[in-house]
Each structure stands twice: as structure tokens, then as C-alpha cells.
Motif scaffolding. Structure first.
Motif, PDB file in Angstrom:
ATOM      1  N   ASP A  77      34.091 -35.481  37.627  1.00 12.77           N
ATOM      2  CA  ASP A  77      33.614 -34.678  36.506  1.00 12.77           C
ATOM      3  C   ASP A  77      32.634 -33.627  37.036  1.00 12.77           C
ATOM      4  OD1 ASP A  77      31.108 -35.892  36.857  1.00 12.77           O
ATOM      5  OD2 ASP A  77      31.264 -37.155  35.072  1.00 12.77           O
ATOM      6  N   ALA A  78      32.117 -32.794  36.133  1.00 12.99           N
ATOM      7  CA  ALA A  78      31.278 -31.677  36.577  1.00 12.99           C
ATOM      8  C   ALA A  78      30.015 -32.145  37.311  1.00 12.99           C
ATOM      9  CB  ALA A  78      30.900 -30.802  35.387  1.00 12.99           C
ATOM     10  N   ARG A  79      29.552 -33.348  37.022  1.00 17.94           N
ATOM     11  CA  ARG A  79      28.341 -33.852  37.695  1.00 17.94           C
ATOM     12  C   ARG A  79      28.658 -34.525  39.027  1.00 17.94           C
ATOM     13  NH1 ARG A  79      25.212 -37.059  33.045  1.00 17.94           N
ATOM     14  NH2 ARG A  79      23.895 -37.658  34.814  1.00 17.94           N
ATOM     15  N   GLY A  80      29.944 -34.633  39.343  1.00 12.66           N
ATOM     16  CA  GLY A  80      30.329 -35.233  40.615  1.00 12.66           C
ATOM     17  C   GLY A  80      30.641 -36.712  40.522  1.00 12.66           C
ATOM     18  N   ARG A  81      30.800 -37.241  39.292  1.00 10.54           N
ATOM     19  CA  ARG A  81      31.124 -38.660  39.118  1.00 10.54           C
ATOM     20  C   ARG A  81      32.639 -38.842  39.077  1.00 10.54           C
ATOM     21  NH1 ARG A  81      27.464 -39.343  33.825  1.00 10.54           N
ATOM     22  NH2 ARG A  81      28.929 -37.668  33.311  1.00 10.54           N
ATOM     23  N   SER A  82      33.103 -39.968  39.586  1.00 12.22           N
ATOM     24  CA  SER A  82      34.534 -40.201  39.756  1.00 12.22           C
ATOM     25  C   SER A  82      35.284 -40.211  38.427  1.00 12.22           C
ATOM     26  CB  SER A  82      34.749 -41.530  40.484  1.00 12.22           C
ATOM     27  OG  SER A  82      36.139 -41.809  40.555  1.00 12.22           O
ATOM     28  N   LEU A  83      36.438 -39.533  38.402  1.00 14.40           N
ATOM     29  CA  LEU A  83      37.390 -39.640  37.295  1.00 14.40           C
ATOM     30  C   LEU A  83      38.573 -40.515  37.726  1.00 14.40           C
ATOM     31  CD1 LEU A  83      37.391 -35.941  36.016  1.00 14.40           C
ATOM     32  CD2 LEU A  83      36.331 -37.914  34.904  1.00 14.40           C
ATOM     33  N   PHE A  84      39.262 -40.105  38.804  1.00 16.62           N
ATOM     34  CA  PHE A  84      40.330 -40.917  39.388  1.00 16.62           C
ATOM     35  C   PHE A  84      40.688 -40.333  40.754  1.00 16.62           C
ATOM     36  CE2 PHE A  84      42.494 -37.508  37.193  1.00 16.62           C
ATOM     37  CZ  PHE A  84      43.567 -37.186  38.005  1.00 16.62           C
ATOM     38  N   GLU A  85      41.474 -41.070  41.518  1.00 18.40           N
ATOM     39  CA  GLU A  85      41.951 -40.611  42.827  1.00 18.40           C
ATOM     40  C   GLU A  85      43.468 -40.760  42.883  1.00 18.40           C
ATOM     41  OE1 GLU A  85      40.004 -42.799  45.902  1.00 18.40           O
ATOM     42  OE2 GLU A  85      38.007 -42.022  45.399  1.00 18.40           O
ATOM     43  N   MET A  86      44.097 -39.863  43.656  1.00 22.19           N
ATOM     44  CA  MET A  86      45.545 -39.914  43.802  1.00 22.19           C
ATOM     45  C   MET A  86      45.905 -40.045  45.281  1.00 22.19           C
ATOM     46  SD  MET A  86      48.254 -37.665  41.673  1.00 22.19           S
ATOM     47  CE  MET A  86      48.032 -36.057  42.383  1.00 22.19           C
ATOM     48  N   ASP A  87      46.742 -41.026  45.591  1.00 25.25           N
ATOM     49  CA  ASP A  87      47.215 -41.247  46.956  1.00 25.25           C
ATOM     50  C   ASP A  87      48.347 -40.254  47.232  1.00 25.25           C
ATOM     51  OD1 ASP A  87      48.246 -42.136  49.355  1.00 25.25           O
ATOM     52  OD2 ASP A  87      48.957 -44.067  48.574  1.00 25.25           O
ATOM     53  N   VAL A  88      47.980 -39.095  47.759  1.00 24.76           N
ATOM     54  CA  VAL A  88      48.947 -38.021  47.984  1.00 24.76           C
ATOM     55  C   VAL A  88      49.977 -38.432  49.045  1.00 24.76           C
ATOM     56  CG1 VAL A  88      49.186 -35.656  48.825  1.00 24.76           C
ATOM     57  CG2 VAL A  88      47.337 -36.225  47.291  1.00 24.76           C
ATOM     58  N   ALA A  89      49.503 -39.087  50.094  1.00 26.13           N
ATOM     59  CA  ALA A  89      50.418 -39.525  51.162  1.00 26.13           C
ATOM     60  C   ALA A  89      51.461 -40.491  50.603  1.00 26.13           C
ATOM     61  CB  ALA A  89      49.628 -40.181  52.289  1.00 26.13           C
ATOM     62  N   VAL A 234      28.395 -19.837  37.105  1.00 23.59           N
ATOM     63  CA  VAL A 234      29.317 -20.711  36.360  1.00 23.59           C
ATOM     64  C   VAL A 234      29.276 -22.144  36.884  1.00 23.59           C
ATOM     65  CG1 VAL A 234      31.755 -21.148  35.811  1.00 23.59           C
ATOM     66  CG2 VAL A 234      30.852 -18.820  35.719  1.00 23.59           C
ATOM     67  N   PHE A 235      29.223 -22.295  38.214  1.00 28.74           N
ATOM     68  CA  PHE A 235      29.365 -23.622  38.816  1.00 28.74           C
ATOM     69  C   PHE A 235      28.056 -24.146  39.422  1.00 28.74           C
ATOM     70  CE2 PHE A 235      33.613 -21.708  38.912  1.00 28.74           C
ATOM     71  CZ  PHE A 235      34.346 -22.697  38.264  1.00 28.74           C
ATOM     72  N   GLY A 236      26.955 -23.416  39.202  1.00 31.68           N
ATOM     73  CA  GLY A 236      25.671 -23.808  39.792  1.00 31.68           C
ATOM     74  C   GLY A 236      25.159 -25.162  39.333  1.00 31.68           C
ATOM     75  N   SER A 237      25.573 -25.600  38.137  1.00 33.63           N
ATOM     76  CA  SER A 237      25.105 -26.896  37.619  1.00 33.63           C
ATOM     77  C   SER A 237      26.008 -28.051  38.054  1.00 33.63           C
ATOM     78  CB  SER A 237      25.053 -26.854  36.088  1.00 33.63           C
ATOM     79  OG  SER A 237      26.361 -26.642  35.570  1.00 33.63           O
ATOM     80  N   PHE A 238      27.121 -27.740  38.770  1.00 36.33           N
ATOM     81  CA  PHE A 238      28.043 -28.792  39.179  1.00 36.33           C
ATOM     82  C   PHE A 238      27.406 -29.664  40.266  1.00 36.33           C
ATOM     83  CE2 PHE A 238      32.641 -27.760  37.878  1.00 36.33           C
ATOM     84  CZ  PHE A 238      32.233 -27.159  36.698  1.00 36.33           C
ATOM     85  N   GLY A 239      27.866 -30.908  40.340  1.00 38.07           N
ATOM     86  CA  GLY A 239      27.349 -31.834  41.350  1.00 38.07           C
ATOM     87  C   GLY A 239      28.284 -31.956  42.535  1.00 38.07           C
ATOM     88  N   GLY A 240      28.293 -33.139  43.166  1.00 44.73           N
ATOM     89  CA  GLY A 240      29.155 -33.390  44.320  1.00 44.73           C
ATOM     90  C   GLY A 240      28.906 -32.398  45.439  1.00 44.73           C
ATOM     91  N   PRO A 241      29.967 -31.919  46.092  1.00 46.16           N
ATOM     92  CA  PRO A 241      29.787 -31.006  47.219  1.00 46.16           C
ATOM     93  C   PRO A 241      29.569 -29.544  46.813  1.00 46.16           C
ATOM     94  CG  PRO A 241      32.122 -31.464  46.925  1.00 46.16           C
ATOM     95  CD  PRO A 241      31.389 -32.277  45.893  1.00 46.16           C
ATOM     96  N   VAL A 242      29.641 -29.254  45.502  1.00 48.20           N
ATOM     97  CA  VAL A 242      29.654 -27.849  45.060  1.00 48.20           C
ATOM     98  C   VAL A 242      28.383 -27.080  45.435  1.00 48.20           C
ATOM     99  CG1 VAL A 242      29.803 -26.309  43.050  1.00 48.20           C
ATOM    100  CG2 VAL A 242      31.357 -28.260  43.257  1.00 48.20           C
ATOM    101  N   PRO A 243      27.172 -27.618  45.224  1.00 42.55           N
ATOM    102  CA  PRO A 243      25.978 -26.833  45.579  1.00 42.55           C
ATOM    103  C   PRO A 243      25.959 -26.401  47.052  1.00 42.55           C
ATOM    104  CG  PRO A 243      25.352 -28.727  44.246  1.00 42.55           C
ATOM    105  CD  PRO A 243      26.802 -28.908  44.584  1.00 42.55           C
TER     106      PRO A 243
END
Length: 368
Positions: A77-89, A234-243
Motif C-alpha cells: 500500500d502507499a505506506r509500504g505495508r504488504s498487500l500481497f506477493e506474486m511468484d512470477v517465476a 505526488v509520491f513524497g508521502s509514500f513509504g517503502g523504498p520510494v523516499p
């Protein structure tokens, strides 16, 4: 049978088509309006079905040392908290690897695949269809006749207009920002953060660089004068690796996305491939994959028809339309999901996101 074939456009779609035609035993002319010095910037993400089509074109070996393999897609999510993961391989197991790399590197691989024979600074000035052939006038005044003209000249295709195959591309209301970032945070997965009618995606593309792609739904807003400052806003408030990514970001390119939806992709000996015929928003990262698949199927159908252009183009369109239509429908569906208010969307994605997003790709697991 010897056919006189012209490919208009030396981007991904045109060079892929030219490669497939060479493998089928033809030697097409390839022209490009831009100068040879215009190398594509930014990066590109190729899902497993793109790798399979490149393998069918005999171009998988030169691609192998390039970029970075993607094994997992992580949605936050925008704060960097997990939503889901996909095993692309796992999703593309037995189909092909998923890879992020430089667009310029991909362009070089495709150029090598056609022997580098491209006439640059050459635009189609006029096109006339008669008796199953096409007369083409170029911007240098020269004129030539062809048995098959392939319009691979993108969303704003000149060939589409001159062959009377459709009007202008239709804007989707999205603005897309792309950047290649050096010195950003270490990232091993394709990572997306979903905001309010906006998303920010980053992935490793080799050479300690990240390819970043951000979009927002803003149909009535002009392109920003300072894209980098706008992204930070626009994305300055995002979490995770974005800052950390925004802090390291230097150059940003801006584009409006649009769709091309046509009743038919061919008229007489003229065929549209890639974005010229069926462009979508880039949400599913299927633009290049569809162009590679177009090329594979075109080569197969021309070979199967023994050089009967009319029969090959009918068979080509019958094979490609359902698949490209499905990609367009699923792209629209994912964009609608992205634009649901986060308070409703995020809990839903935590419960069902993996199934929903994996289902978007499942129809592409069988070959084209």
C-alpha cells in the motif's frame, strides 16, 4: 516465393517483425523516420511470454547476460505495508524468464537480429494500394512497390492513417513517468506501491540500477513543467523504498498513455502490428510481448500460406485478435482496480489480490 516487403518503424515491433520475416526466408526493407542516434531511454520489463517469443525469434541467447531476472512481484500500500506477493517465476514456469533491462540494450539485440539493415531518417510520405500491391513514396522522393507493407510505427502510426485503417489513438487519462535510477536503495524484487489513483513501481535492471515507472490518473491535468518535482509532490508521502528512490532520481520522462482499438488491422497488402494496431496502457507490461508474438505469428502464417499475402494476413488477424483483445480487457480491469479508493481496494487486495492479478496473466501462459 520472393515477396517485396517493407517494414515501417525500427522500434520493438518493427525489428521483431523484420527478424521473423528473415527467419521465414524473406529480406524486408526496414525504414525508420528517426535518426540512428535516437536511442531509447529508460528501462523495460519483459514477462515470461515475452521471453518465450524472443526464444522463438532466436534472440534469447544475446538477451541472457542483460538486465536482471525478476522472480517475485511485491505489492504494497502507499505506506509500504504488504498487500500481497506474486511468484512470477512459478507463474511463468516452463514459459520463460521475466527480466528487467535497459531499452537501449533490447534495441541493440533486436538490431543485431536483423543484421542492422535499417534506413534511418526515412519517412513514408504517401501510400497507395492497388491490385494487391502498395506503392510507397518516401520523404526523399523515391518510390517503390511492395507486396506487403507492415506498419510498425507506433501509437501515432502514419501507416494506419494513410491506409485508412483507423483514426487517432484514444487517451486513457493516465500520465506515466519513467526513470532509471543509480545509487538508489538495494531492491531485489519488482515492487509496486499503490496510492489513490496512482502507483509507483521500481525494479532492479542490472548494473546496480533501478527502473522506475509511476503513473497517475489525471485526464484534465497538463503535463508538469518539472516532472521530478511533481513526482516528489505526488509520491513524497509514500513509504517503502520510494523516499530513497525519489532522493536519488535525476531524469524523468513523461508520457500520456492511450489505446488503439481498430475493427481490422489490415487492408489489402498493408498490416498493422504492435502499438500501431492494438496499443494499450502499459499496466500489464505486455506491449513488447504482444509485438514479439505478433512477429512470431506473422512469420508462421506467411510461411504456412506459401507467400499468399492475403491468406496470411487473414490467418494472422484471426489468431492474434482474441489474445490482444484479452490483454486490453485485463489492462482496463487492472486500471479500474487500481483506481478503487484505497480504503476499499487495499483490504480486498490483501484477501484476493494474488488470485485477481495472477488471473490477468494465465491466458498468456499457452503460446500465441
Amino acid at each position: 516465393m520472393t515477396l517485396r516487403i517493407l517494414v515501417v518503424g525500427a522500434g520493438i515491433a518493427g525489428l521483431s517483425a523484420a527478424r521473423a520475416l528473415r527467419l521465414a526466408g524473406y529480406r524486408p526493407d526496414v525504414v525508420e523516420e528517426l535518426p540512428a542516434s535516437m536511442l531509447p531511454s529508460a528501462g523495460i520489463y519483459l514477462p515470461g511470454n515475452a521471453s518465450r517469443a524472443l526464444r522463438q525469434l532466436g534472440l534469447d541467447a544475446p538477451l541472457r547476460p542483460l538486465g536482471d531476472l525478476i522472480f517475485r512481484q511485491v505489492f504494497l500500500d502507499a505506506r509500504g505495508r504488504s498487500l500481497f506477493e506474486m511468484d512470477v517465476a512459478g507463474l511463468w514456469a516452463g514459459v520463460g524468464e521475466s527480466r528487467a533491462l535497459s531499452r537501449a540494450d533490447l534495441q541493440q539485440v533486436l538490431l543485431t537480429g536483423v543484421g542492422g539493415e535499417v534506413r534511418y531518417d526515412t519517412a513514408v510520405k504517401d501510400l497507395e494500394i492497388f491490385d494487391g500491391a502498395a506503392k510507397v513514396e518516401f520523404n526523399d522522393g523515391s518510390v517503390a512497390e511492395y507486396d506487403l507493407v507492415i506498419g510498425a510505427d507506433g501509437r501515432r502510426s502514419t501507416i494506419r492513417a494513410k491506409a485508412g485503417l483507423g483514426g487517432a489513438a484514444v487517451p486513457t487519462g493516465q500520465i506515466v513517468y519513467r526513470s532509471v535510477v543509480s545509487g538508489g536503495p538495494p531492491l531485489s524484487d519488482w515492487t509496486a506501491l499503490l496510492g489513490r489513483r496512482s502507483s509507483f513501481v521500481a525494479m532492479p535492471m542490472g548494473g546496480r540500477k533501478l527502473y522506475c515507472y509511476a503513473d497517475e490518473t489525471a485526464p484534465d491535468t497538463p503535463n508538469p513543467d518539472d516532472p521530478r518535482a511533481h513526482l516528489r509532490n505526488v509520491f513524497g508521502s509514500f513509504g517503502g523504498p520510494v523516499p530513497a528512490i525519489l532522493a536519488a532520481m535525476e531524469k524523468v520522462s513523461v508520457a500520456r498513455t492511450d489505446e488503439v482499438v481498430l475493427e481490422t488491422w489490415h487492408r489489402g497488402p498493408v498490416l498493422l502490428v504492435g502499438d500501431a494496431g492494438h496499443a494499450t496502457a502499459p499496466t500489464l507490461a505486455q506491449g513488447a510481448a504482444m509485438s514479439f508474438e505478433d512477429a512470431v505469428v506473422l512469420g508462421e502464417e506467411l510461411k504456412r500460406s506459401g507467400g499468399d499475402v492475403a491468406a496470411a494476413l487473414r490467418a494472422y488477424e484471426a489468431r492474434r485478435r482474441p489474445r490482444c483483445g484479452a490483454v486490453r480487457d485485463r489492462t482496463r480491469e487492472r486500471d479500474r482496480t487500481r483506481d478503487v479508493p484505497p480504503a476499499l481496494r487495499d483490504p480486498m487486495l490483501r484477501r484476493r489480490g494474488l488470485r485477481i492479478f495472477a488471473d490477468h496473466y494465465r491466458p498468456l501462459v499457452p503460446p500465441a
